[in-house]
Design a protein around this motif. Structure first.
Motif, short mmCIF file in Angstrom:
data_model
loop_
_atom_site.label_atom_id
_atom_site.label_comp_id
_atom_site.label_asym_id
_atom_site.label_seq_id
_atom_site.Cartn_x
_atom_site.Cartn_y
_atom_site.Cartn_z
N VAL A 1 -5.66 9.33 -2.16
CA VAL A 1 -4.42 9.72 -1.50
C VAL A 1 -3.51 8.53 -1.31
N GLN A 2 -3.97 7.34 -1.71
CA GLN A 2 -3.17 6.13 -1.58
C GLN A 2 -3.62 5.12 -2.62
N ILE A 3 -2.74 4.16 -2.93
CA ILE A 3 -3.08 3.08 -3.86
C ILE A 3 -2.57 1.77 -3.27
N SER A 4 -3.26 0.68 -3.64
CA SER A 4 -2.86 -0.66 -3.21
C SER A 4 -2.60 -1.49 -4.45
N LYS B 1 13.45 1.70 -9.47
CA LYS B 1 13.12 3.09 -9.78
C LYS B 1 11.93 3.15 -10.73
N LEU B 2 11.94 2.26 -11.75
CA LEU B 2 10.84 2.21 -12.71
C LEU B 2 9.53 1.83 -12.01
N LYS B 3 9.61 0.88 -11.06
CA LYS B 3 8.42 0.47 -10.31
C LYS B 3 7.79 1.64 -9.58
N TYR B 4 8.62 2.42 -8.88
CA TYR B 4 8.07 3.54 -8.10
C TYR B 4 7.65 4.70 -8.99
N ASN B 5 8.28 4.85 -10.16
CA ASN B 5 7.80 5.85 -11.11
C ASN B 5 6.41 5.49 -11.62
N ASN B 6 6.17 4.20 -11.86
CA ASN B 6 4.85 3.74 -12.29
C ASN B 6 3.81 3.95 -11.18
N LEU B 7 4.21 3.67 -9.93
CA LEU B 7 3.30 3.89 -8.81
C LEU B 7 2.97 5.38 -8.66
N GLN B 8 3.98 6.23 -8.88
CA GLN B 8 3.75 7.67 -8.80
C GLN B 8 2.77 8.12 -9.87
N GLN B 9 2.90 7.55 -11.07
CA GLN B 9 1.99 7.90 -12.15
C GLN B 9 0.57 7.46 -11.83
N GLN B 10 0.43 6.25 -11.25
CA GLN B 10 -0.90 5.77 -10.86
C GLN B 10 -1.52 6.69 -9.82
N LEU B 11 -0.71 7.13 -8.86
CA LEU B 11 -1.23 8.01 -7.80
C LEU B 11 -1.63 9.36 -8.36
N ASP B 12 -0.85 9.87 -9.32
CA ASP B 12 -1.16 11.17 -9.93
C ASP B 12 -2.43 11.12 -10.76
N ASN B 13 -2.74 9.93 -11.30
CA ASN B 13 -3.91 9.79 -12.18
C ASN B 13 -5.20 9.46 -11.43
N THR B 14 -5.14 9.43 -10.11
CA THR B 14 -6.33 9.11 -9.32
C THR B 14 -6.63 10.23 -8.35
N ASN C 1 0.86 -1.18 0.00
CA ASN C 1 0.00 0.00 0.00
C ASN C 1 0.90 1.23 0.00
N TYR C 2 0.61 2.18 -0.88
CA TYR C 2 1.52 3.31 -1.08
C TYR C 2 0.78 4.64 -1.03
N ASN C 3 1.41 5.60 -0.36
CA ASN C 3 0.96 6.99 -0.43
C ASN C 3 2.13 7.85 -0.90
N GLN C 4 1.91 9.15 -1.03
CA GLN C 4 2.96 10.02 -1.58
C GLN C 4 4.22 10.01 -0.72
N LYS C 5 4.06 10.01 0.58
CA LYS C 5 5.20 10.04 1.48
C LYS C 5 6.04 8.76 1.33
N LYS C 6 5.38 7.63 1.22
CA LYS C 6 6.09 6.35 1.10
C LYS C 6 6.83 6.26 -0.23
#
Length: 532
Positions: free
Chosen positions: A222-225, A206-219, A152-157
């Protein structure tokens, strides 16, 4: 010998399975209940004539699940074993032995049918006058999701992981630069190869967390699982957080029977009005009383309930202390005069409003301003010029312009709720006994504190099975075996409109709007609209 000796295992006995099942065995109630249901009218596909091996009838799988949930067994693999070794299950399924995958697929494919089955059962309980329908308690309970906190990820993590990866990459690059200045040898080559492999691994991370950042930006979240996208990290109690679902549950006062539920991935603050209106539709009463804890204390929600002729008794939230204010000068000690629309401060001064309404927004999560967690409402502001010369001003406010009080447009409804809370203390004390009873049984006694399925739609189906099982056991204890069996035998389920309802649910599910569908259109109201 002084001990008892059992029968010879090789001795043949002329007995049927019927002889092994007692006349008052609860498994007979399950059999009678499911036999009354026409599953095709609930949207369940009945296997037709096909070449090859015949399929299992869905009624057999439903019986197996109801038996399993009532006996604290819900794993499809464990249920498969029960079909072979449990004599009650063998009787119930006529010795059929479906595989674990067949068992699991039924629960996975028909969550909407389970929801309708729950509604049918509630209709039966209403006919039997087991539901009072006048006073209900609403509460939410967290059920752990199939998603670890690690996934589970939020911006801070995400920021923390990306900073760590960047720091490690810089360290490895510096090490490579240092190695370039040294003489080449076999040991150095091995060291360089190892560093380059680490850099490749870090590039993938790095690519994994860039993808997670993109998912978070597109929703708007405040968090994604990543394992179960619909699950969210929710506060269980105090500072304990788990990735889970918050199941809103409405329980009737008369026998602590569950009459409605909805699995969500949000907190309780915006759930009161929708659940209360659904409870009113289910009860069929013109006016009901709803009890809820302080997590539901929301002015907008209370006002909506009042507009629908629903009397709320919701506990007040604890008011945070203000460091620069003496307790005597907290806003609750300012007296409001409704007739003149003024406030009187502890020193007797009158605070007046200019009569204008101002729009205000409140971010419930204080992290990311989104449509989901923003509450918009109107306020009036009250102030007085007497603050300029007041000798106690420093104890009351630090505002240079003097003390300013804001009054929400929903404050009148909140005040009436708070007045009922004080006058109906004995009734409110029953809230915990009413609504916590099912949670205590389901989560502590039965051990169902987590979900086995992923996604809001499927989790709602599983919660339906759990709540049907709870109500079933409860009714059996209330009525006794004979009266319950008589009730089932004389029951004629009314399916009109339920197929229409299942089609609508499927439509909304395909657009990922199912969680809003149930809140906006309660099942009972839709059925009334359809039948008329």
């Amino acid at each position: 010998m002084a001990t008892l000796i059992g029968n010879n295992r090789e001795q043949m006995q002329m007995m049927s399975f019927e002889a092994f099942i007692g006349k008052n065995n609860p498994v007979r109630l399950i059999d009678a209940f499911v036999d009354k249901i026409e599953l095709n009218k609930l949207g369940v596909k009945i296997p037709g004539a096909v070449e090859g091996r015949k399929g299992f009838h869905p009624a057999s799988l439903l019986k197996l699940y109801l038996y399993g949930y009532m006996n604290h067994v819900r794993s499809s693999r464990k249920l498969e074993k029960e079909c072979e070794r449990n004599i009650e299950v063998r009787w119930l399924l006529h010795e059929l032995t479906p595989s674990y995958k067949t068992i699991a697929d039924f629960r996975k494919h028909y969550p909407d049918a389970v929801r309708i089955l729950f509604s049918l059962f509630i209709n039966l309980l209403k006919e039997a006058e087991l539901i009072g329908g006048k006073t209900m308690a609403i509460d939410g309970s967290k059920f752990r999701a199939v998603n670890s906190s690690k996934n589970n990820y939020n911006q801070k993590k995400i920021d923390r992981h990306q900073e760590f990866i960047d720091r490690k990459i810089n360290d490895y690059l510096a090490e490579l630069e240092k190695n370039d200045q040294e003489e080449n040898n076999d040991e150095l080559k091995i060291k360089v190869d190892k560093v380059q492999k680490e850099l490749e691994r870090l590039a993938q991370r790095k690519l994994k967390y860039n993808n997670l950042q993109q998912q978070l930006d597109n929703t708007e979240e405040v968090q994604i699982s990543s394992s179960d996208p619909d699950s969210r990290a929710l506060i269980i109690r105090k500072n304990i957080v788990e990735v889970s679902y918050n199941t809103q549950t409405t329980v009737d006062e008369k026998h602590s029977l569950i009459i409605d539920y909805e699995a969500t991935n949000e907190n309780d603050s915006k759930a009161l009005a929708a659940m209360a209106m659904r409870a009113k539709e289910v009860s069929g009463q013109e006016k009901i009383t709803v009890l809820a804890d302080k997590g539901y204390h929301n002015g907008e929600q209370i006002a909506q309930c009042e507009a629908e002729n629903i009397s709320t008794i919701v506990a007040c939230r604890e008011q945070p202390t203000v460091k620069h204010l003496e307790n005597e000068y907290l806003v609750e000690n300012f007296i409001y005069d409704k007739e003149n629309d003024t406030y009187t401060c502890p020193q007797g001064e009158i605070l007046k409003s200019n009569g204008k309404w101002y729009n205000k927004s409140h971010d419930s999560e204080k992290k990311k301003k989104t449509r989901k967690n923003i509450t918009n409402y109107r306020i009036k502001q009250y102030k007085t010029t007497a603050c300029k010369n007041c000798p106690l001003r420093d104890k009351c406010t630090k505002n240079k312009s003097g003390r300013l009080i804001e009054r929400s447009e929903h404050q009148d409804a909140v005040d009436r709720n708070n007045k009922r809370l004080l006058s109906e203390k004995e009734l409110y004390k029953r809230r915990q006994a009413i609504v916590e009873h099912p949670f205590g049984t389901i989560k502590r006694a039965w051990g169902f504190s987590y979900t086995l399925l992923k996604g809001l739609k499927k989790v709602n189906g599983e919660m339906g099975l759990i709540y049907i099982a709870y109500n079933f056991v409860r009714v059996k204890n209330i009525l006794g075996f004979d009266k319950f069996m008589e009730l089932l035998q004389n029951w004629h389920p009314d399916y009109s409109g339920f197929h229409f309802l299942s089609v609508l649910r499927s439509f909304f599910s395909s657009f990922r709007l199912r969680q809003f569908f149930h809140l906006i259109f309660p099942p009972q109201k839709l059925l009334v609209l359809y039948r008329t």
